[in-house]
Design a protein around this motif. Structure first.
Motif, PDB file in Angstrom:
ATOM      1  N   ALA A   1       0.840  -1.192   0.000  1.00 25.73           N
ATOM      2  CA  ALA A   1       0.000   0.000   0.000  1.00 25.73           C
ATOM      3  C   ALA A   1       0.876   1.244   0.000  1.00 25.73           C
ATOM      4  N   THR A   2       0.495   2.236  -0.765  1.00 31.87           N
ATOM      5  CA  THR A   2       1.243   3.489  -0.774  1.00 31.87           C
ATOM      6  C   THR A   2       0.895   4.285   0.466  1.00 31.87           C
ATOM      7  N   SER A   3       1.852   5.091   0.919  1.00 32.10           N
ATOM      8  CA  SER A   3       1.594   5.913   2.098  1.00 32.10           C
ATOM      9  C   SER A   3       0.576   6.974   1.762  1.00 32.10           C
ATOM     10  N   CYS A   4      -0.189   7.404   2.767  1.00 36.74           N
ATOM     11  CA  CYS A   4      -1.240   8.364   2.513  1.00 36.74           C
ATOM     12  C   CYS A   4      -1.112   9.546   3.469  1.00 36.74           C
ATOM     13  N   GLY A   5      -1.628  10.652   3.029  1.00 35.99           N
ATOM     14  CA  GLY A   5      -1.602  11.857   3.845  1.00 35.99           C
ATOM     15  C   GLY A   5      -2.876  11.989   4.632  1.00 35.99           C
ATOM     16  N   LYS A   6      -3.280  13.230   4.882  1.00 38.69           N
ATOM     17  CA  LYS A   6      -4.451  13.496   5.715  1.00 38.69           C
ATOM     18  C   LYS A   6      -5.723  13.631   4.904  1.00 38.69           C
ATOM     19  N   ASP A   7      -5.620  13.427   3.589  1.00 40.62           N
ATOM     20  CA  ASP A   7      -6.782  13.589   2.735  1.00 40.62           C
ATOM     21  C   ASP A   7      -7.889  12.649   3.202  1.00 40.62           C
ATOM     22  N   LEU A   8      -9.096  13.188   3.376  1.00 37.50           N
ATOM     23  CA  LEU A   8     -10.216  12.389   3.855  1.00 37.50           C
ATOM     24  C   LEU A   8     -10.581  11.265   2.895  1.00 37.50           C
ATOM     25  N   LEU A   9     -10.217  11.424   1.625  1.00 38.29           N
ATOM     26  CA  LEU A   9     -10.527  10.397   0.643  1.00 38.29           C
ATOM     27  C   LEU A   9      -9.426   9.347   0.546  1.00 38.29           C
ATOM     28  N   ASP A  10      -8.403   9.508   1.348  1.00 41.67           N
ATOM     29  CA  ASP A  10      -7.276   8.585   1.297  1.00 41.67           C
ATOM     30  C   ASP A  10      -6.958   8.070   2.687  1.00 41.67           C
ATOM     31  N   GLN A  11      -7.986   7.519   3.349  1.00 39.86           N
ATOM     32  CA  GLN A  11      -7.833   7.019   4.708  1.00 39.86           C
ATOM     33  C   GLN A  11      -7.406   5.554   4.705  1.00 39.86           C
ATOM     34  N   LYS A  12      -6.679   5.160   5.730  1.00 38.73           N
ATOM     35  CA  LYS A  12      -6.284   3.769   5.889  1.00 38.73           C
ATOM     36  C   LYS A  12      -7.493   2.927   6.282  1.00 38.73           C
ATOM     37  N   ASN A  13      -7.647   1.781   5.667  1.00 39.32           N
ATOM     38  CA  ASN A  13      -8.722   0.848   6.000  1.00 39.32           C
ATOM     39  C   ASN A  13      -8.331   0.091   7.265  1.00 39.32           C
ATOM     40  N   PRO A  14      -9.058   0.271   8.367  1.00 42.94           N
ATOM     41  CA  PRO A  14      -8.676  -0.409   9.609  1.00 42.94           C
ATOM     42  C   PRO A  14      -8.933  -1.912   9.576  1.00 42.94           C
ATOM     43  N   ASN A  15      -9.660  -2.393   8.556  1.00 41.42           N
ATOM     44  CA  ASN A  15     -10.007  -3.815   8.485  1.00 41.42           C
ATOM     45  C   ASN A  15      -9.059  -4.621   7.604  1.00 41.42           C
ATOM     46  N   SER A  16      -8.024  -3.977   7.064  1.00 44.45           N
ATOM     47  CA  SER A  16      -7.085  -4.704   6.220  1.00 44.45           C
ATOM     48  C   SER A  16      -5.660  -4.361   6.628  1.00 44.45           C
ATOM     49  N   LEU A  17      -4.769  -5.269   6.296  1.00 42.81           N
ATOM     50  CA  LEU A  17      -3.361  -5.082   6.624  1.00 42.81           C
ATOM     51  C   LEU A  17      -2.568  -4.893   5.355  1.00 42.81           C
ATOM     52  N   GLY A  18      -1.667  -3.945   5.370  1.00 42.88           N
ATOM     53  CA  GLY A  18      -0.742  -3.787   4.265  1.00 42.88           C
ATOM     54  C   GLY A  18       0.426  -4.736   4.443  1.00 42.88           C
ATOM     55  N   ALA A  19       1.221  -4.887   3.394  1.00 45.70           N
ATOM     56  CA  ALA A  19       2.353  -5.808   3.473  1.00 45.70           C
ATOM     57  C   ALA A  19       3.330  -5.383   4.562  1.00 45.70           C
ATOM     58  N   GLY A  20       3.405  -4.095   4.825  1.00 46.34           N
ATOM     59  CA  GLY A  20       4.310  -3.613   5.855  1.00 46.34           C
ATOM     60  C   GLY A  20       3.874  -3.960   7.263  1.00 46.34           C
ATOM     61  N   GLU A  21       2.603  -4.291   7.434  1.00 44.25           N
ATOM     62  CA  GLU A  21       2.074  -4.641   8.756  1.00 44.25           C
ATOM     63  C   GLU A  21       1.915  -6.142   8.938  1.00 44.25           C
ATOM     64  N   PHE A  22       1.776  -6.826   7.848  1.00 44.31           N
ATOM     65  CA  PHE A  22       1.706  -8.286   7.886  1.00 44.31           C
ATOM     66  C   PHE A  22       3.141  -8.825   7.824  1.00 44.31           C
ATOM     67  N   TRP A  23       3.320 -10.095   7.618  1.00 43.77           N
ATOM     68  CA  TRP A  23       4.633 -10.705   7.462  1.00 43.77           C
ATOM     69  C   TRP A  23       5.583 -10.334   8.599  1.00 43.77           C
ATOM     70  N   LYS A  24       5.064 -10.427   9.835  1.00 43.79           N
ATOM     71  CA  LYS A  24       5.881 -10.104  11.003  1.00 43.79           C
ATOM     72  C   LYS A  24       6.169 -11.318  11.890  1.00 43.79           C
ATOM     73  N   THR A  25       5.225 -12.255  11.930  1.00 41.99           N
ATOM     74  CA  THR A  25       5.306 -13.337  12.907  1.00 41.99           C
ATOM     75  C   THR A  25       5.253 -14.706  12.235  1.00 41.99           C
ATOM     76  N   GLU A  26       5.559 -15.732  13.026  1.00 37.34           N
ATOM     77  CA  GLU A  26       5.432 -17.096  12.534  1.00 37.34           C
ATOM     78  C   GLU A  26       3.993 -17.398  12.123  1.00 37.34           C
ATOM     79  N   SER A  27       3.053 -16.842  12.865  1.00 39.11           N
ATOM     80  CA  SER A  27       1.640 -17.030  12.522  1.00 39.11           C
ATOM     81  C   SER A  27       1.324 -16.436  11.160  1.00 39.11           C
ATOM     82  N   ASP A  28       1.889 -15.254  10.860  1.00 39.60           N
ATOM     83  CA  ASP A  28       1.687 -14.641   9.548  1.00 39.60           C
ATOM     84  C   ASP A  28       2.221 -15.560   8.446  1.00 39.60           C
ATOM     85  N   ALA A  29       3.391 -16.132   8.688  1.00 39.50           N
ATOM     86  CA  ALA A  29       3.989 -17.026   7.695  1.00 39.50           C
ATOM     87  C   ALA A  29       3.103 -18.238   7.438  1.00 39.50           C
TER      88      ALA A  29
END
Length: 512
Positions: free
Chosen positions: A18-46
């Motif tokens: 996912a590309t980084s986003c600013g404060k634009d109201l139309l470019d908010q982070k979806n709290p129900n999904s994980l980007g690649a930078g947030e996933f792939w952290k633990t053995e469980s993720d693997a």
């Protein structure tokens, strides 16, 4: 294995970069999904990432539904009389619309979607810290096996396709590849996977790829290229080597029903479940059943879009058992009008609708306990079983000039069905390599009919390479009168792929 996928399957499409986003109201982070930078952290993720690859078995383009039309119905064992003319045309070499979804595009897409998931695991899991390094190596080996598995089928079906080994973005345009490129990648992945995969699993992990599965598929891969010494080395593990104690033959019928799954004859088995009677999809609660029987069942039982060639019934009846009975494999392989008269099979109240010389695939049907099919079959598909390995091993030995030694492996398969030893039944074969090969073609048809191996067999044997050879196949299956030598041995690459990728321009398969 079925329960593990149900509990922990994760949709890796949500883990796209996912590309980084600013404060634009139309470019908010979806709290129900994980980007690649947030996933792939633990053995469980693997683990979830690997489970998501297995989940691709439940998608329509692959082993849930449409790939059987390519592997079984396009071969001389099956055909289609579907009222959906375009669907039937794609089983008889009448390829007009290269963007036909059910005939090709869906399968091509799902194969590469599975490969994408493999590439995600292989790119990200090495960076995750594990308390047990062997567990990490095994997960990576599973991903390599599954990537090789899908590239094997893309080689069998399409041949000259891009070889993609890193996660792709929508803007990427992978370069065209050759069949040799694909085979080289399959060999590399399986060799590395076989070195790290466990020999067996226990508990809920039963059904995952094992070392034996990797060696068997590697043997198949070498055989398709006629690399006979390499094929023998790969198959040695299962037949004469360290893995021989894990595999054996069981009752023939146990290979095609929901009971006694993952038995000693199973080398690699696709795990299906009727736990979720829902629609197809890619979520944790989506359908995990198999649609094959629903589409291949006789009229009034299923959709009946695919059926078997009747020559197979006749072939089964050419040779009787030691005690002068019909080959017992026939009653579990095909539906045909005389089935009940021949074996005393009851119809469980079904109203069959078929003609005098019609046959239908019976393997993986659920006629033993119900009178219709649906989209949620829980019967596992035995993708590679030990009987296939034994017959492959015999073929390899014959091609290496060790025909006399090859007999014993064919006889193990024949003995299970109470058939006489091959030398007794067909003494004229002797140690003639050509005669043995021709008989082995029949043995594989009788044992493996409807198990999605025949198309690869025809290609490997060269039965589709010349007009004279194709004419012999057409005598059994008139659809092959449409077959164009040098063209129809492979499918056309979907037009949408060529139009969307400038690196594929001018790289459509020959003849299309």
């Amino acid at each position: 294995m079925k329960n593990i996928i149900i509990r922990s399957m994760v949709v890796l499409a949500l883990c796209m970069v996912a590309t980084s986003c600013g404060k634009d109201l139309l470019d908010q982070k979806n709290p129900n999904s994980l980007g690649a930078g947030e996933f792939w952290k633990t053995e469980s993720d693997a683990q979830k990432g690997v489970n998501a690859i297995y989940h691709m078995f439940y998608q329509n383009g692959g082993f849930n539904r449409w790939i059987y039309f390519r592997l079984d119905l396009t071969s001389d064992e099956g055909f289609s009389n579907s009222p959906w003319i375009e669907l039937a045309d794609w089983t008889r070499f009448n390829y007009i619309n290269y963007n036909f979804w059910e005939g090709s595009v869906n399968t091509f897409r799902d194969i590469y979607k599975a490969i994408f998931r493999c590439n995600q695991v292989l790119a990200n899991v090495p960076n995750i810290e594990f308390t047990d390094a062997k567990k990490k190596d095994a997960l990576l080996a599973e991903a390599k096996f599954l990537r090789a598995f899908y590239y094997y089928y893309v080689a069998i079906l399409y041949e000259n396709v891009p070889v993609v080994t890193t996660p792709q973005s929508p803007a990427d345009a992978p370069k065209a590849g050759t069949l040799a490129d694909v085979w080289a990648q399959v060999e590399k992945d399986l060799t590395e996977a076989g070195a790290a995969l466990p020999e067996q699993y226990t508990g809920d992990n039963i059904g995952r790829a094992t070392k034996g599965a990797a060696m068997a598929l590697l043997g198949k891969t070498y055989m398709q290229q006629k690399k006979w010494p390499e094929a023998k080395t790969a198959l040695d593990y299962l037949v004469t080597g360290a893995g021989k104690n894990y595999y054996d033959l069981v009752a023939f019928v146990d290979n095609f029903r929901a009971n006694n799954e993952n038995n000693k004859e199973s080398v690699f088995e696709i795990q299906f479940s009727d736990a979720n009677k829902t629609g197809e999809g890619d979520g944790p609660s989506s359908n995990m059943g198999c649609n094959r029987a629903q589409f291949f069942a006789p009229r009034s039982i299923g959709w009946s879009d695919g059926q078997a060639r009747y020559w197979m019934v006749d072939e089964f009846k050419k040779e009787r058992t030691i005690d002068n009975k019909l080959d017992p494999r026939l009653q579990y392989t095909l539906f045909y009008p005389a089935l009940e008269a021949d074996f005393g099979n009851k119809t469980y109240g079904r109203s069959w609708e078929w003609g005098a010389n019609e046959a239908w695939f019976k393997k993986y049907s659920r006629d033993y306990y119900r009178n219709n099919e649906d989209y949620f079959s829980e019967v596992n598909v035995r993708n590679i079983r030990f009987a296939d390995v034994l017959l492959m091993y015999a073929e390899v030995l014959n091609e290496l000039g060790q025909t006399a030694d090859a007999y014993q492996y064919v006889n193990r398969v024949r003995t299970r069905s109470n058939m006489a030893n091959l030398a007794v039944a067909y003494p004229a074969i002797g140690i003639d390599k050509t005669l043995f090969r021709e008989r082995l073609k029949v043995e594989r048809a009788l044992e493996l009919c409807g198990e999605s191996v025949r198309w690869a067999d025809l290609k490997r044997w060269g039965d589709l390479d010349t007009q004279a050879a194709v004419d012999k196949v057409a005598a059994r299956d008139p659809d092959f009168k449409n077959f164009k030598v040098g063209k129809n041995i492979r499918l056309p690459i979907p037009l949408s792929e060529i139009q969307n990728n400038p690196n594929l321009t001018g790289h459509q398969n020959a003849g299309y």
